[in-house]
Design a protein around this motif. Structure first.
Motif, PDB file in Angstrom:
ATOM      1  N   TYR A 191       0.713  -1.169  -0.012  1.00 45.04           N
ATOM      2  CA  TYR A 191       0.122  -0.055  -0.065  1.00 45.04           C
ATOM      3  C   TYR A 191       0.792   1.094  -0.070  1.00 45.04           C
ATOM      4  O   TYR A 191       0.486   2.065  -0.431  1.00 45.04           O
ATOM      5  CB  TYR A 191      -0.848   0.100   1.268  1.00 45.04           C
ATOM      6  CG  TYR A 191      -2.147  -0.835   1.042  1.00 45.04           C
ATOM      7  CD1 TYR A 191      -2.201  -1.904  -0.049  1.00 45.04           C
ATOM      8  CD2 TYR A 191      -3.466  -0.173   1.422  1.00 45.04           C
ATOM      9  CE1 TYR A 191      -3.574  -2.493   0.055  1.00 45.04           C
ATOM     10  CE2 TYR A 191      -4.902  -0.867   1.246  1.00 45.04           C
ATOM     11  CZ  TYR A 191      -4.697  -1.968   0.491  1.00 45.04           C
ATOM     12  OH  TYR A 191      -5.872  -2.535   0.047  1.00 45.04           O
ATOM     13  N   ARG A 192       2.179   1.092   0.577  1.00 51.17           N
ATOM     14  CA  ARG A 192       2.855   2.271   0.579  1.00 51.17           C
ATOM     15  C   ARG A 192       3.567   2.494  -0.773  1.00 51.17           C
ATOM     16  O   ARG A 192       3.503   3.709  -1.502  1.00 51.17           O
ATOM     17  CB  ARG A 192       4.160   2.145   1.460  1.00 51.17           C
ATOM     18  CG  ARG A 192       5.151   3.462   1.523  1.00 51.17           C
ATOM     19  CD  ARG A 192       6.175   2.932   2.486  1.00 51.17           C
ATOM     20  NE  ARG A 192       7.202   1.940   1.942  1.00 51.17           N
ATOM     21  CZ  ARG A 192       8.280   1.553   2.554  1.00 51.17           C
ATOM     22  NH1 ARG A 192       8.600   1.963   3.914  1.00 51.17           N
ATOM     23  NH2 ARG A 192       8.722   0.698   2.161  1.00 51.17           N
ATOM     24  N   GLU A 193       3.566   1.507  -1.625  1.00 51.82           N
ATOM     25  CA  GLU A 193       4.124   1.839  -3.007  1.00 51.82           C
ATOM     26  C   GLU A 193       3.025   2.204  -3.798  1.00 51.82           C
ATOM     27  O   GLU A 193       3.379   2.866  -4.828  1.00 51.82           O
ATOM     28  CB  GLU A 193       4.757   0.273  -3.461  1.00 51.82           C
ATOM     29  CG  GLU A 193       6.010  -0.248  -2.630  1.00 51.82           C
ATOM     30  CD  GLU A 193       7.099   0.753  -3.073  1.00 51.82           C
ATOM     31  OE1 GLU A 193       7.173   1.359  -3.992  1.00 51.82           O
ATOM     32  OE2 GLU A 193       7.890   0.922  -2.141  1.00 51.82           O
ATOM     33  N   ALA A 242       0.473   4.270  -2.995  1.00 57.03           N
ATOM     34  CA  ALA A 242      -0.126   5.229  -2.389  1.00 57.03           C
ATOM     35  C   ALA A 242      -1.588   4.915  -2.053  1.00 57.03           C
ATOM     36  O   ALA A 242      -2.408   5.997  -2.062  1.00 57.03           O
ATOM     37  CB  ALA A 242      -0.146   6.282  -3.277  1.00 57.03           C
ATOM     38  N   THR A 256      -6.442   5.616   2.944  1.00 60.48           N
ATOM     39  CA  THR A 256      -7.297   5.844   1.842  1.00 60.48           C
ATOM     40  C   THR A 256      -8.323   5.095   1.984  1.00 60.48           C
ATOM     41  O   THR A 256      -8.371   3.939   2.657  1.00 60.48           O
ATOM     42  CB  THR A 256      -6.829   6.000   0.353  1.00 60.48           C
ATOM     43  OG1 THR A 256      -6.517   4.434   0.364  1.00 60.48           O
ATOM     44  CG2 THR A 256      -5.676   6.678   0.068  1.00 60.48           C
TER      45      THR A 256
END
Length: 307
Positions: A162-164, A166, A170
């Protein structure tokens, strides 16, 4: 005439029920009433705690107006008491934001899971697949086996992914993850639903000129609707109450109600009245949904029992 009257009065149907019958009825209803009290007591405790002060909580007072005098302390902490409902409140705005996050995330994830899971279950119930050594029963069990994995095992992979992408903090990130977690349940439930529907109905529709999609949408889907609603409600409950991934993958914008409830604990102790008021507000929508859709839940649970 006298003989016929005597025979009429001596008919077995007119005799009072035996003692054994009454004893079994009393035992059954006694167990049901006891279990009802056990199931409803947490809700009662939560609602009454939202109207207590700290000493009442610690002393275990249970009955309003008898053990303690109710007050709006817990609801005032959320800006939802009668005295503060017409005034501006930052806490109430935060609560409404978290409530909307939970509602949008749970409803969207449940609808997506039911849509995808129903199509996958329909394929598994009507067509034969083969992936290596796996057949349809093996594929169905593979989906169900995904529930064995504890959430903490998936924490680090999803955090990095999820960090990659973005997707941290959310709503769309939570929706996709929640839909993935409840998808095996939907597939397993709907597969049994579709297997209980005779294939001859679809074959007749195909003979009349409908396509496979047309037969699915016009014939199968209306019959399986109660099961779909039952699966949707189960997914809604699971995603609405989910805490681990919501706490891990959100920070501020997409934070949900369970995370807000857990935030009522701190170094000064537990704010019991605020936590109880938040919990009561979080439970209420699920109670309303369960009451309104009760008949669909019963039909969905009973479907497939008799073919």
């Amino acid at each position: 005439m006298a003989d016929s009257t005597q025979i009429f009065h001596d008919h077995p149907d007119d005799r009072p029920p035996p003692v054994k019958w009454w004893a079994s009825r009393i035992a059954i209803y006694g167990i049901l009433i006891f279990w009802t009290v056990v199931c409803l007591f947490p809700i009662y405790w939560t609602i009454t705690t939202s109207f207590k002060m700290a000493p009442n909580v610690m002393q275990g007072h249970m009955i309003p107006f008898v053990d303690f005098q109710p007050n709006w302390r817990g609801w005032e902490s959320l800006g939802l008491s009668p005295r503060l409902i017409g005034q501006e409140s930052t806490v109430r705005e935060e609560f409404l934001l978290r409530f909307m996050n939970s509602a949008i995330t749970a409803l969207s994830a449940s609808a997506l899971a039911v849509a995808l899971g129903s199509m996958a279950a329909y394929g598994l119930s009507r067509f034969r697949y083969r992936f290596g050594f796996m057949r349809n029963p093996d594929i169905s069990f593979f989906f169900l086996s995904q529930l064995i994995l504890p959430p903490v095992v998936l924490a680090l992979p999803f955090l990095v992914l999820y960090r990659e992408l973005a997707l941290l903090d959310t709503r769309i990130g939570l929706i996709l993850l929640y839909a993935l977690t409840v998808l095996p349940i939907v597939i397993w439930i709907m597969r049994d639903q579709f297997l209980s529907i005779p294939v001859e109905l679809e074959e007749a529709a195909l003979v009349d000129g409908l396509s496979i999609w047309g037969a699915f949408l016009t014939i199968v889907l209306p019959i399986a609707l109660p099961g779909m609603v039952a699966a949707f409600i189960l997914c809604l409950v699971l995603t609405w109450n989910e805490y681990f991934f919501a706490a891990l993958l959100t920070a501020s914008d997409a934070k949900t109600l369970p995370v807000m409830v857990a935030s009522q604990t701190g170094s000064q102790g537990i704010n019991w009245w605020s936590m109880a008021a938040l919990s009561a507000a979080a439970i209420l929508p699920l109670i309303v949904v369960g009451v309104l859709l009760e008949r669909y839940i019963i039909k969905g649970m009973a479907a497939g029992a008799v073919k």
